[in-house]
Design a protein around this motif. Sequence first.
Motif, PDB file in Angstrom:
ATOM      1  N   GLY A  44       0.792  -1.201   0.000  1.00  0.00           N
ATOM      2  CA  GLY A  44       0.000   0.000   0.000  1.00  0.00           C
ATOM      3  C   GLY A  44       0.836   1.268   0.000  1.00  0.00           C
ATOM      4  O   GLY A  44       0.340   2.360   0.273  1.00  0.00           O
ATOM      5  N   GLU A  45       2.109   1.115  -0.288  1.00  0.00           N
ATOM      6  CA  GLU A  45       3.035   2.250  -0.352  1.00  0.00           C
ATOM      7  C   GLU A  45       4.276   1.817  -1.122  1.00  0.00           C
ATOM      8  O   GLU A  45       4.404   0.655  -1.474  1.00  0.00           O
ATOM      9  CB  GLU A  45       3.416   2.724   1.053  1.00  0.00           C
ATOM     10  N   GLN A  51       9.977  -0.226   3.712  1.00  0.00           N
ATOM     11  CA  GLN A  51      11.234  -0.586   4.389  1.00  0.00           C
ATOM     12  C   GLN A  51      11.552   0.393   5.506  1.00  0.00           C
ATOM     13  O   GLN A  51      11.968  -0.016   6.594  1.00  0.00           O
ATOM     14  CB  GLN A  51      12.395  -0.612   3.402  1.00  0.00           C
ATOM     15  N   ASN A  52      11.359   1.669   5.241  1.00  0.00           N
ATOM     16  CA  ASN A  52      11.659   2.682   6.254  1.00  0.00           C
ATOM     17  C   ASN A  52      10.788   2.511   7.493  1.00  0.00           C
ATOM     18  O   ASN A  52      11.248   2.702   8.614  1.00  0.00           O
ATOM     19  CB  ASN A  52      11.472   4.086   5.687  1.00  0.00           C
ATOM     20  N   GLN A  53       9.528   2.171   7.284  1.00  0.00           N
ATOM     21  CA  GLN A  53       8.585   2.063   8.385  1.00  0.00           C
ATOM     22  C   GLN A  53       8.673   0.711   9.097  1.00  0.00           C
ATOM     23  O   GLN A  53       8.509   0.640  10.313  1.00  0.00           O
ATOM     24  CB  GLN A  53       7.157   2.277   7.882  1.00  0.00           C
ATOM     25  N   ASP A  58      11.049  -7.305   7.464  1.00  0.00           N
ATOM     26  CA  ASP A  58       9.635  -7.361   7.100  1.00  0.00           C
ATOM     27  C   ASP A  58       9.442  -7.172   5.593  1.00  0.00           C
ATOM     28  O   ASP A  58       8.569  -7.799   4.986  1.00  0.00           O
ATOM     29  CB  ASP A  58       8.828  -6.306   7.853  1.00  0.00           C
ATOM     30  N   TYR A  59      10.264  -6.312   4.997  1.00  0.00           N
ATOM     31  CA  TYR A  59      10.179  -6.121   3.547  1.00  0.00           C
ATOM     32  C   TYR A  59      10.534  -7.413   2.818  1.00  0.00           C
ATOM     33  O   TYR A  59       9.830  -7.822   1.896  1.00  0.00           O
ATOM     34  CB  TYR A  59      11.082  -4.987   3.059  1.00  0.00           C
ATOM     35  N   ARG A  60      11.597  -8.065   3.229  1.00  0.00           N
ATOM     36  CA  ARG A  60      12.003  -9.323   2.579  1.00  0.00           C
ATOM     37  C   ARG A  60      10.929 -10.390   2.717  1.00  0.00           C
ATOM     38  O   ARG A  60      10.696 -11.171   1.797  1.00  0.00           O
ATOM     39  CB  ARG A  60      13.328  -9.804   3.151  1.00  0.00           C
ATOM     40  N   LYS A  61      10.259 -10.439   3.877  1.00  0.00           N
ATOM     41  CA  LYS A  61       9.181 -11.399   4.066  1.00  0.00           C
ATOM     42  C   LYS A  61       8.020 -11.074   3.125  1.00  0.00           C
ATOM     43  O   LYS A  61       7.472 -11.970   2.488  1.00  0.00           O
ATOM     44  CB  LYS A  61       8.698 -11.400   5.513  1.00  0.00           C
TER      45      LYS A  61
END
Length: 76
Positions: A44-45, A51-53, A58-61
């Motif tokens: 949604g972004e 990644q920043n948030q 979590d991004y890789r997952k």
Amino acid sequence: MKSKSNMVLIGMPASGKSTVGVQLAKWLSMGFIDTDLLVQARAGESMQAFQNQNGLDDYRKLEADTARSVVCENCV
């Protein structure tokens, strides 16, 4: 009967995978799927904002879950 298969392009960021992929798909009369766009849609972004948030883990997952969810035939 012609078998259907997919072609996967893997490379470093900004190496031209999407640019080449679109042209390759047209040339081979195949569909084109850009998993980066699917990841962004799920997040949604933008990928960077996610990644920043949420952090890189979590991004890789999210990226791995998105790639595993793709079901397609005859696509680049």
